[in-house]
Design a protein around this motif. Sequence first.
Motif, PDB file in Angstrom:
ATOM      1  N   GLU A   1       0.803  -1.226   0.000  1.00  0.00           N
ATOM      2  CA  GLU A   1       0.000   0.000   0.000  1.00  0.00           C
ATOM      3  C   GLU A   1       0.836   1.276   0.000  1.00  0.00           C
ATOM      4  O   GLU A   1       0.494   2.248  -0.656  1.00  0.00           O
TER       5      GLU A   1
ATOM      6  N   GLU B   1      -3.920  -6.834  -6.258  1.00  0.00           N
ATOM      7  CA  GLU B   1      -3.602  -7.470  -4.970  1.00  0.00           C
ATOM      8  C   GLU B   1      -2.596  -6.631  -4.181  1.00  0.00           C
ATOM      9  O   GLU B   1      -2.650  -6.576  -2.943  1.00  0.00           O
TER      10      GLU B   1
ATOM     11  N   GLY C   1      -3.950  -3.904  -1.682  1.00  0.00           N
ATOM     12  CA  GLY C   1      -4.576  -4.307  -0.421  1.00  0.00           C
ATOM     13  C   GLY C   1      -5.864  -3.569  -0.132  1.00  0.00           C
ATOM     14  O   GLY C   1      -6.764  -3.504  -0.973  1.00  0.00           O
ATOM     15  N   SER C   2      -5.929  -2.951   1.045  1.00  0.00           N
ATOM     16  CA  SER C   2      -7.173  -2.321   1.492  1.00  0.00           C
ATOM     17  C   SER C   2      -7.446  -0.981   0.813  1.00  0.00           C
ATOM     18  O   SER C   2      -8.479  -0.362   1.090  1.00  0.00           O
TER      19      SER C   2
ATOM     20  N   PRO D   1     -11.490  -0.228  -2.768  1.00  0.00           N
ATOM     21  CA  PRO D   1     -12.775  -0.135  -2.058  1.00  0.00           C
ATOM     22  C   PRO D   1     -13.719  -1.283  -2.438  1.00  0.00           C
ATOM     23  O   PRO D   1     -13.542  -1.924  -3.479  1.00  0.00           O
ATOM     24  N   SER D   2     -14.710  -1.510  -1.600  1.00  0.00           N
ATOM     25  CA  SER D   2     -15.655  -2.599  -1.876  1.00  0.00           C
ATOM     26  C   SER D   2     -16.498  -2.304  -3.114  1.00  0.00           C
ATOM     27  O   SER D   2     -17.103  -3.201  -3.688  1.00  0.00           O
TER      28      SER D   2
END
Length: 144
Positions: free
Chosen positions: A88, A112, A115-116, A119-120
């Motif tokens: 990230e 990948e 990471g976070s 967003p969804s």
Amino acid sequence: MGLFEVSSVEETWALAEKFAATLKRGDIVCLEGDLGAGKTTFTQGLAAALKVKGRVTSPTFCIVQEHFGKDDGDFMLVHMDLYRLEGEEDVLSIGWEDYLERGAVLVVEWPERAGSLIPSTAKHVVFRHPEANEDSQCRRITFS
Ligand SMILES: Nc1ncnc2c1ncn2[C@@H]1O[C@H](COP(=O)(O)OP(=O)(O)OP(=O)(O)O)[C@@H](O)[C@H]1O
Ligand SMILES: [Mg+2]
């Protein structure tokens, strides 16, 4: 949109052009799949549909490429290949947040690594190589 089977680069481009019609500013599109599965090829189809000027090549060595398209040229398509990044921190360092603030559409190979940061609400397109008994130009492309 579901699962599609294509049997040529041209069919991948055609599918990308249909998908491009659903894109709006701020969208994040994650392109997933192995090396050579067709992620950059798909991005070329997106760029054509968005009337991007200039060629779309693999951003593997420069990590991020900015393209400007649509009729007035004020639509920004940012093509990223995160393969060589570690995580990230690296992704933030190439201007991730700035691009989002500017309303770019982000098309991300190897998401990948982010990471976070993904967003969804991101769109996902997954590319699969042909099976051993199939033509080498065959690809399975799944949208979710
Ligand atoms: N139906 C198809 N769709 C997309 N690419 C295809 C197809 N058939 C054959 N190919 C070939 O497969 C290769 C796909 O390469 P591409 O650079 O698009 O993959 P990639 O997923 O971006 O790989 P990388 O992870 O290394 O960036 C190209 O050489 C392309 O010509
Ligand atoms: Mg690629």
